[in-house]
Enzyme design. Sequence first.
Site, PDB file in Angstrom:
ATOM      1  N   CYS A 164       0.352  -1.295   0.105  1.00 13.06           N
ATOM      2  CA  CYS A 164       0.306   0.173   0.139  1.00 13.06           C
ATOM      3  C   CYS A 164       0.850   1.336  -0.125  1.00 13.06           C
ATOM      4  CB  CYS A 164      -1.001  -0.213   1.510  1.00 13.06           C
ATOM      5  SG  CYS A 164      -1.953  -1.365   0.863  1.00 13.06           S
ATOM      6  N   HIS A 304      -2.618   7.571   6.633  1.00 15.37           N
ATOM      7  CA  HIS A 304      -2.955   6.286   6.407  1.00 15.37           C
ATOM      8  C   HIS A 304      -3.961   5.851   6.167  1.00 15.37           C
ATOM      9  CE1 HIS A 304      -2.320   2.562   4.293  1.00 15.37           C
ATOM     10  NE2 HIS A 304      -2.425   1.533   5.221  1.00 15.37           N
ATOM     11  N   HIS A 341      -9.663   2.076   0.980  1.00 14.95           N
ATOM     12  CA  HIS A 341      -8.712   2.180   0.783  1.00 14.95           C
ATOM     13  C   HIS A 341      -7.712   1.428  -0.437  1.00 14.95           C
ATOM     14  CE1 HIS A 341      -4.066   0.992   1.801  1.00 14.95           C
ATOM     15  NE2 HIS A 341      -4.140   0.635   2.416  1.00 14.95           N
ATOM     16  N   PHE A 402       1.164  -3.200   3.973  1.00 12.53           N
ATOM     17  CA  PHE A 402       1.616  -5.015   4.410  1.00 12.53           C
ATOM     18  C   PHE A 402       3.744  -5.302   4.324  1.00 12.53           C
ATOM     19  CE2 PHE A 402      -2.331  -7.222   3.698  1.00 12.53           C
ATOM     20  CZ  PHE A 402      -2.812  -6.024   5.599  1.00 12.53           C
TER      21      PHE A 402
END
Length: 414
Positions: A164, A304, A341, A402
Site C-alpha cells: 500500500c 494512512h 483503501h 503490508f
Amino acid sequence: MELKRVVVTGFGAITPVGNNAKEFWESLVQGRSGAAPITLFDATNFKTQFACEVKHFDPLAHFDKKEAKKMDRNTQLGIVAAREAVAHSGILDGELDKNRVGVIWGSGIGGLETFEKEVLGWANTDIPRFNPFFIPKMIADITPGHISMEYGFHGPNYTTVSACASSANAIIDSKMLIQLGKADVIVCGGSEAAVTASGVGGFNAMMALSTRNDDPTTASRPFDKDRDGFVLGEGAGTIILEEYEHAIKRGATIYAELKGGGMSADAHHMTAPHPEGLGAYLVMKNCLEDAGLSTDDVDHINMHGTSTPLGDIAESNAISKLLGEHAFDIQINSTKSMTGHLLGAAGVVEAIAAIHTIIYGIVPPTINHFTDDEKIDPRLNFTFNTAVEKDVKVAMSNTFGFGGHNACVLFTKI
C-alpha cells in the site's frame, strides 16, 4: 552538490468518488462515501459484498476496442489519470526534451483481474492455452510502459512495489531523481484494480476487510471505536513532478512544492503495524528531516487511517509522540473514510488530496465517526464528519504497507 527543487505542476485522478481530479476533490470536501455493493463480480457468497469501485467507467470511452483488450483494468485506470495530469500540466504545449521526462509508477498487485481470469480459464479446461497478452497485461510495471509509449517519454521508467506504500515510494523516487538532475519532469502515479473475487476473498481470509454489508457507506470509519476493517477500493492518481527552474522557464502553474520524503520499516510483522507505532514515527521524522522542517511547521497530516483496529491506534500514537503538544493544534484526517483503501494507488491519490488542501485551504473530513475510541487520544483533531477551512502551508501524507513498508511525503505552499 546542491539539490534541485521539485514542484507539482499537474494532477489527475479517477477514484471511487470522482472520475477526475475536480470531482474527486469536491466529493472529499462534501464528505461523500464511495462504498456500494460490488458490481464487478458476483459477491453473493463472500463475507464482504461491497467495495469502493470506480463508477461509470467505460474503457471504450477512452480506448479503441483493440487497445482495451490489451490492458488490464489496472492499466486502463492508470492511463486515464496520467492523460488528465499531462494535459493539466501543459508540458506538451511547448518545447520539451522527452529524453528527460520519466514515468514512475506504483502498484501493489498489478493486473489481478487478468491473472484470475487466465488461470481460472486454464484450470477449468486442463488445456494450457493462454492469451498471448496474459503476461504483458498482468505485470505491475506495464502501466508506465504504456504511458511512455503513448507520449514518447524516454526518461526513467519503472514501477515501485511496496504494497500500500507503492505509489508514495514512487513519489519519493521521482523526487530524488529530479533533485539529482536525472530528469526534468516525471509523470508519477499509481493504480490498482483489485476488486475481484480473489482480491476480496484474499483480504477476507486475512480478516482485514469490513463486513458491514448492511450499511456499506458507513463501513469505512477510521478511528471509530466500532471500526471492523478497511473497505477495498480501486482507482488511480497521477501528479506531474517537475524541476523548479524548468517549470519557471516554461511559465507553468506551480501548485505546491514537494519538500520531503521519508521511508522506514516496522521490522515487526507481515501485516500488523508495530504496536508502538515505531515505523510510523520514524517515517514522519525522516520526512521532516528531509524537508529541513521542524515539527511545529506541520499544519496538516493526511493519515494512512485505514479503519483497522490496530493500525489507527498505532498511527495516532506516533503522531502524538512526534509532534508533542503541537499534535493537538493541527488538522488530521483520513480520506480513506470516503475512498476506501486504494492499496498501491493510495499514496498518490492521498497526496493529491493533500495538495488540494494546500491550494484551497480546506481539510476534508474523516466521515463515519460515531463513537470515540478510548484508546485514541481525544485531543487529536481528526476533522470528524465536516470539512474545516484552514490555511495549510505544510501538509504531510502517510502511507503504510503490508510487510512493514512505510512512506511519508511532505508538500508546502509555494
